[in-house]
Design an enzyme around this catalytic site. Structure first.
Site, PDB file in Angstrom:
ATOM      1  N   TYR A  66     -14.185  12.873  -4.173  1.00 35.19           N
ATOM      2  CA  TYR A  66     -13.192  12.308  -5.095  1.00 35.19           C
ATOM      3  C   TYR A  66     -12.501  13.438  -5.876  1.00 35.19           C
ATOM      4  O   TYR A  66     -11.273  13.527  -5.939  1.00 35.19           O
ATOM      5  CB  TYR A  66     -13.855  11.323  -6.068  1.00 35.19           C
ATOM      6  CG  TYR A  66     -12.980  10.989  -7.259  1.00 35.19           C
ATOM      7  CD1 TYR A  66     -11.856  10.183  -7.113  1.00 35.19           C
ATOM      8  CD2 TYR A  66     -13.249  11.523  -8.528  1.00 35.19           C
ATOM      9  CE1 TYR A  66     -11.034   9.902  -8.209  1.00 35.19           C
ATOM     10  CE2 TYR A  66     -12.432  11.245  -9.621  1.00 35.19           C
ATOM     11  CZ  TYR A  66     -11.333  10.437  -9.451  1.00 35.19           C
ATOM     12  OH  TYR A  66     -10.514  10.166 -10.526  1.00 35.19           O
ATOM     13  N   LYS A  84      -8.450  15.028  -6.005  1.00 38.38           N
ATOM     14  CA  LYS A  84      -7.628  15.266  -7.206  1.00 38.38           C
ATOM     15  C   LYS A  84      -7.100  16.702  -7.198  1.00 38.38           C
ATOM     16  O   LYS A  84      -5.924  16.945  -7.460  1.00 38.38           O
ATOM     17  CB  LYS A  84      -8.448  15.010  -8.478  1.00 38.38           C
ATOM     18  CG  LYS A  84      -8.770  13.548  -8.706  1.00 38.38           C
ATOM     19  CD  LYS A  84      -7.524  12.755  -9.075  1.00 38.38           C
ATOM     20  CE  LYS A  84      -7.699  11.278  -8.962  1.00 38.38           C
ATOM     21  NZ  LYS A  84      -6.484  10.505  -8.996  1.00 38.38           N
ATOM     22  N   ASP A  90       0.848  -1.187   0.000  1.00 36.95           N
ATOM     23  CA  ASP A  90       0.000   0.000   0.000  1.00 36.95           C
ATOM     24  C   ASP A  90       0.888   1.243   0.000  1.00 36.95           C
ATOM     25  O   ASP A  90       1.889   1.271   0.719  1.00 36.95           O
ATOM     26  CB  ASP A  90      -0.875  -0.039   1.272  1.00 36.95           C
ATOM     27  CG  ASP A  90      -2.048   0.904   1.187  1.00 36.95           C
ATOM     28  OD1 ASP A  90      -1.823   2.128   1.100  1.00 36.95           O
ATOM     29  OD2 ASP A  90      -3.194   0.414   1.193  1.00 36.95           O
ATOM     30  N   SER A 131      -7.740  14.537 -13.253  1.00 35.94           N
ATOM     31  CA  SER A 131      -9.001  14.220 -13.925  1.00 35.94           C
ATOM     32  C   SER A 131      -9.678  15.497 -14.393  1.00 35.94           C
ATOM     33  O   SER A 131      -9.529  16.563 -13.772  1.00 35.94           O
ATOM     34  CB  SER A 131      -9.904  13.504 -12.923  1.00 35.94           C
ATOM     35  OG  SER A 131     -11.231  13.478 -13.380  1.00 35.94           O
ATOM     36  N   ALA A 132     -10.476  15.359 -15.452  1.00 33.42           N
ATOM     37  CA  ALA A 132     -11.291  16.481 -15.918  1.00 33.42           C
ATOM     38  C   ALA A 132     -12.278  16.921 -14.849  1.00 33.42           C
ATOM     39  O   ALA A 132     -12.847  18.006 -14.944  1.00 33.42           O
ATOM     40  CB  ALA A 132     -12.045  16.081 -17.177  1.00 33.42           C
TER      41      ALA A 132
HETATM   42  P1  NAD Z   1      -8.014   1.383 -11.082  1.00 34.15           P
HETATM   43  O1  NAD Z   1      -8.821   1.260  -9.851  1.00 34.15           O
HETATM   44  O2  NAD Z   1      -8.203   0.375 -12.155  1.00 34.15           O
HETATM   45  O3  NAD Z   1      -6.462   1.437 -10.722  1.00 34.15           O
HETATM   46  C1  NAD Z   1      -5.978   1.970  -9.507  1.00 34.15           C
HETATM   47  C2  NAD Z   1      -5.030   0.942  -8.911  1.00 34.15           C
HETATM   48  O4  NAD Z   1      -4.494   1.476  -7.697  1.00 34.15           O
HETATM   49  C3  NAD Z   1      -5.711  -0.375  -8.563  1.00 34.15           C
HETATM   50  O5  NAD Z   1      -4.966  -1.449  -9.097  1.00 34.15           O
HETATM   51  C4  NAD Z   1      -5.731  -0.399  -7.035  1.00 34.15           C
HETATM   52  O6  NAD Z   1      -5.610  -1.708  -6.534  1.00 34.15           O
HETATM   53  C5  NAD Z   1      -4.527   0.458  -6.709  1.00 34.15           C
HETATM   54  N1  NAD Z   1      -4.595   1.144  -5.414  1.00 34.15           N
HETATM   55  C6  NAD Z   1      -5.612   1.912  -4.933  1.00 34.15           C
HETATM   56  N2  NAD Z   1      -5.267   2.412  -3.735  1.00 34.15           N
HETATM   57  C7  NAD Z   1      -4.019   1.977  -3.454  1.00 34.15           C
HETATM   58  C8  NAD Z   1      -3.124   2.156  -2.376  1.00 34.15           C
HETATM   59  N3  NAD Z   1      -3.475   2.888  -1.308  1.00 34.15           N
HETATM   60  N4  NAD Z   1      -1.911   1.576  -2.424  1.00 34.15           N
HETATM   61  C9  NAD Z   1      -1.557   0.813  -3.493  1.00 34.15           C
HETATM   62  N5  NAD Z   1      -2.358   0.592  -4.537  1.00 34.15           N
HETATM   63  C10 NAD Z   1      -3.575   1.178  -4.524  1.00 34.15           C
HETATM   64  O7  NAD Z   1      -8.268   2.869 -11.663  1.00 34.15           O
HETATM   65  P2  NAD Z   1      -7.870   3.499 -13.056  1.00 34.15           P
HETATM   66  O8  NAD Z   1      -9.111   3.711 -13.834  1.00 34.15           O
HETATM   67  O9  NAD Z   1      -6.741   2.782 -13.644  1.00 34.15           O
HETATM   68  O10 NAD Z   1      -7.407   4.944 -12.552  1.00 34.15           O
HETATM   69  C11 NAD Z   1      -6.052   5.216 -12.276  1.00 34.15           C
HETATM   70  C12 NAD Z   1      -5.948   6.657 -11.790  1.00 34.15           C
HETATM   71  O11 NAD Z   1      -6.496   7.529 -12.772  1.00 34.15           O
HETATM   72  C13 NAD Z   1      -6.720   6.923 -10.503  1.00 34.15           C
HETATM   73  O12 NAD Z   1      -5.942   7.793  -9.698  1.00 34.15           O
HETATM   74  C14 NAD Z   1      -7.975   7.621 -10.979  1.00 34.15           C
HETATM   75  O13 NAD Z   1      -8.504   8.474 -10.013  1.00 34.15           O
HETATM   76  C15 NAD Z   1      -7.455   8.389 -12.183  1.00 34.15           C
HETATM   77  N6  NAD Z   1      -8.521   8.688 -13.167  1.00 34.15           N
HETATM   78  C16 NAD Z   1      -9.279   7.667 -13.652  1.00 34.15           C
HETATM   79  C17 NAD Z   1     -10.319   7.959 -14.550  1.00 34.15           C
HETATM   80  C18 NAD Z   1     -11.204   6.849 -15.067  1.00 34.15           C
HETATM   81  O14 NAD Z   1     -12.313   7.157 -15.526  1.00 34.15           O
HETATM   82  N7  NAD Z   1     -10.775   5.590 -15.050  1.00 34.15           N
HETATM   83  C19 NAD Z   1     -10.540   9.282 -14.965  1.00 34.15           C
HETATM   84  C20 NAD Z   1      -9.719  10.285 -14.471  1.00 34.15           C
HETATM   85  C21 NAD Z   1      -8.706   9.983 -13.567  1.00 34.15           C
HETATM   86  N1  UFG Z   2     -24.486   7.726 -18.134  1.00 35.99           N
HETATM   87  C1  UFG Z   2     -25.717   7.220 -18.469  1.00 35.99           C
HETATM   88  N2  UFG Z   2     -26.065   5.999 -17.963  1.00 35.99           N
HETATM   89  C2  UFG Z   2     -25.238   5.272 -17.159  1.00 35.99           C
HETATM   90  C3  UFG Z   2     -23.976   5.802 -16.819  1.00 35.99           C
HETATM   91  C4  UFG Z   2     -23.635   7.054 -17.324  1.00 35.99           C
HETATM   92  O1  UFG Z   2     -26.506   7.844 -19.190  1.00 35.99           O
HETATM   93  O2  UFG Z   2     -25.633   4.174 -16.746  1.00 35.99           O
HETATM   94  C5  UFG Z   2     -24.081   9.017 -18.718  1.00 35.99           C
HETATM   95  C6  UFG Z   2     -23.751  10.086 -17.704  1.00 35.99           C
HETATM   96  O3  UFG Z   2     -24.913  10.787 -17.353  1.00 35.99           O
HETATM   97  C7  UFG Z   2     -22.748  10.930 -18.496  1.00 35.99           C
HETATM   98  C8  UFG Z   2     -22.028   9.919 -19.380  1.00 35.99           C
HETATM   99  O4  UFG Z   2     -22.885   8.792 -19.443  1.00 35.99           O
HETATM  100  O5  UFG Z   2     -23.411  11.827 -19.337  1.00 35.99           O
HETATM  101  C9  UFG Z   2     -20.690   9.474 -18.833  1.00 35.99           C
HETATM  102  O6  UFG Z   2     -20.845   9.032 -17.478  1.00 35.99           O
HETATM  103  P1  UFG Z   2     -19.681   8.263 -16.696  1.00 35.99           P
HETATM  104  O7  UFG Z   2     -20.212   7.892 -15.357  1.00 35.99           O
HETATM  105  O8  UFG Z   2     -19.122   7.181 -17.546  1.00 35.99           O
HETATM  106  O9  UFG Z   2     -18.519   9.353 -16.591  1.00 35.99           O
HETATM  107  P2  UFG Z   2     -18.512  10.823 -15.972  1.00 35.99           P
HETATM  108  O10 UFG Z   2     -18.185  11.762 -17.082  1.00 35.99           O
HETATM  109  O11 UFG Z   2     -19.720  11.092 -15.183  1.00 35.99           O
HETATM  110  O12 UFG Z   2     -17.289  10.726 -14.950  1.00 35.99           O
HETATM  111  C10 UFG Z   2     -16.066  10.116 -15.312  1.00 35.99           C
HETATM  112  C11 UFG Z   2     -15.415   9.509 -14.079  1.00 35.99           C
HETATM  113  C12 UFG Z   2     -15.005  10.584 -13.136  1.00 35.99           C
HETATM  114  C13 UFG Z   2     -14.135  11.563 -13.834  1.00 35.99           C
HETATM  115  C14 UFG Z   2     -14.803  12.108 -15.065  1.00 35.99           C
HETATM  116  C15 UFG Z   2     -13.884  13.005 -15.847  1.00 35.99           C
HETATM  117  O13 UFG Z   2     -16.319   8.642 -13.437  1.00 35.99           O
HETATM  118  O14 UFG Z   2     -14.288  10.025 -12.074  1.00 35.99           O
HETATM  119  O15 UFG Z   2     -15.210  11.037 -15.914  1.00 35.99           O
HETATM  120  O16 UFG Z   2     -12.695  12.345 -16.132  1.00 35.99           O
HETATM  121  F1  UFG Z   2     -13.843  12.571 -12.998  1.00 35.99           F
END
Ligand code: NAD
Ligand code: UFG
Length: 331
Positions: A148, A152, A58, A124-125
């Site tokens: 969340y 960020k 961790d 993140s956006a």
């Molecule tokens: P993910 O959950 O698939 O990957 C995160 C990884 O970090 C996992 O493997 C988890 O086991 C590990 N982890 C979490 N907490 C930990 C800790 N305390 N110590 C060690 N390992 C830990 O998520 P992802 O989609 O690959 O996202 C990666 C990063 O990008 C995250 O920081 C997330 O917030 C950011 N992000 C993701 C999205 C998205 O939509 N997927 C969008 C914007 C930003």
């Molecule tokens: N949506 C639906 N039905 C669903 C799920 C989503 O209509 O079952 C719509 C939402 O209303 C939105 C779009 O699909 O208009 C995308 O939704 P997501 O939940 O896939 O993604 P968001 O844009 O809401 O958020 C994601 C991540 C956030 C991140 C953000 C910007 O979940 O963590 O993108 O990177 F911050």
């Protein structure tokens, strides 16, 4: 050059490890496997022919990090590890502050102790809150609407502060838009735990017949067809953005880049494209708006092109196809 990848067995981290290895970097991964599994290491090896060094630990464990930095001469950290579910963060804010903020502070303390001055951070956006217009450029005002997102933005601020205290400290803040898709080997992809919240994993559940269809959250937005518009980006393109960003390490600056395609697709468009390219029949079930959602969110990615030569290459059809192929390969 050795790179420590936190969260390297996760969705975006695993794809980035592949790109790092294929670009000649040595990769060391720390992940506590909270949201991923150890077999991802085998899959990275299968794709690249190289097995990354893996520590199941961790990032809040200072001793574990201390041992890793002592054992390896780490040039830069790519920091993915963290919790990412918006809804859960509203219910359990302290968990998110402990894991995301606490984990990052511990990581930064150990980097400082071991003289590691470069970090690439997964932002993140979401830090743009409800943007006043689209497309979004990096200089837009920042705000957040849930814990969340606050973690960020706070981490971005912490990294700026550390840079002020140490002019040699370099942070590259990558603001991701909406990553979907999977590796072309179909060995790596997104495997959400429990019931997913995001659109693509929910489309996958519907395509598998696990749900009746996709709930469309609102058809009365001021968008092209009334449904929410997002900038979906292929995870392989996103991973490549990290390799490009590494050009900026050792510059002693904070650099910020949007990683998006610059193109917005609506919910209807994504579901229709998914059905078209995959021959599926995911039904659309019209529902009320989801609280907290914004109408439109897409990037202006020009700065990343100008400064690090990065541009997304893969289109929405490829994103839909690879997402579904990966899901089918899991059965
Ligand atoms: P993910 O959950 O698939 O990957 C995160 C990884 O970090 C996992 O493997 C988890 O086991 C590990 N982890 C979490 N907490 C930990 C800790 N305390 N110590 C060690 N390992 C830990 O998520 P992802 O989609 O690959 O996202 C990666 C990063 O990008 C995250 O920081 C997330 O917030 C950011 N992000 C993701 C999205 C998205 O939509 N997927 C969008 C914007 C930003
Ligand atoms: N949506 C639906 N039905 C669903 C799920 C989503 O209509 O079952 C719509 C939402 O209303 C939105 C779009 O699909 O208009 C995308 O939704 P997501 O939940 O896939 O993604 P968001 O844009 O809401 O958020 C994601 C991540 C956030 C991140 C953000 C910007 O979940 O963590 O993108 O990177 F911050």
């Amino acid at each position: 050059m050795k790179i420590l990848v936190t969260g390297g067995t996760g969705f975006i981290g695993s794809h980035t490890c592949v790109e790092l290895i294929e670009s000649g970097y040595e990769v060391v991964i720390i992940d506590n496997l909270y949201n991923s599994s150890a077999d991802v290491i085998d899959k990275i090896e299968k794709i690249t022919g190289v097995r990354p060094v893996f520590y199941e630990a961790d990032i809040r464990d200072a001793d574990a990090l201390d041992r890793i930095f002592t054992a390896h001469d780490i040039e830069a950290v790519i920091h993915f590890a963290g919790l990412k579910a918006v809804g859960e963060s509203v219910e359990k804010p302290l968990l998110y502050y402990e894991w995301n903020i606490g984990g990052t502070v511990t990581l930064l303390q150990q980097m400082q102790k071991h003289g590691c001055k470069n970090i690439v951070f997964s932002s993140s956006a979401t830090v743009y809150g409800a943007p006043k217009s689209v497309p979004i450029t990096e200089d837009f005002p920042l705000s957040t609407t849930n814990p969340y997102g606050s973690t960020k933005l706070m981490i971005e601020n912490i990294l700026q502060d550390v840079h002020v205290s140490d002019p040699y400290f370099c942070a590259i803040l990558l603001r991701y838009f909406n990553p979907i898709g999977a590796h072309p080997s179909y060995l790596l992809g997104e495997k959400p735990n429990g019931i997913p919240n995001n659109l693509m994993p929910r489309i996958i559940c519907a395509a598998k017949g696990e749900t009746e269809g996709i709930t469309v959250f609102g058809t009365d937005y001021d968008t092209k067809d009334g449904t929410g518009v997002r900038d979906y980006i292929h995870v392989v393109d996103l991973a490549k953005g990290h390799i490009k960003a590494l050009q900026k390490i050792n510059t002693g600056k904070v650099h910020i880049y949007n990683l998006g395609t610059g193109v917005g697709y609506s919910v209807f468009e994504l579901v229709d494209t998914f059905n078209k390219v995959n021959g599926t029949n995911v039904k659309k079930i019209i529902c009320d708006r989801r609280p907290g959602d914004i109408a439109e969110c897409y990037a202006n990615p020009q700065k990343a092109l100008d400064e690090i030569g990065w541009k997304a290459q893969l289109g929405i059809e490829e994103m839909c196809k690879s997402s579904w192929e990966f899901a089918k390969h899991q059965d």
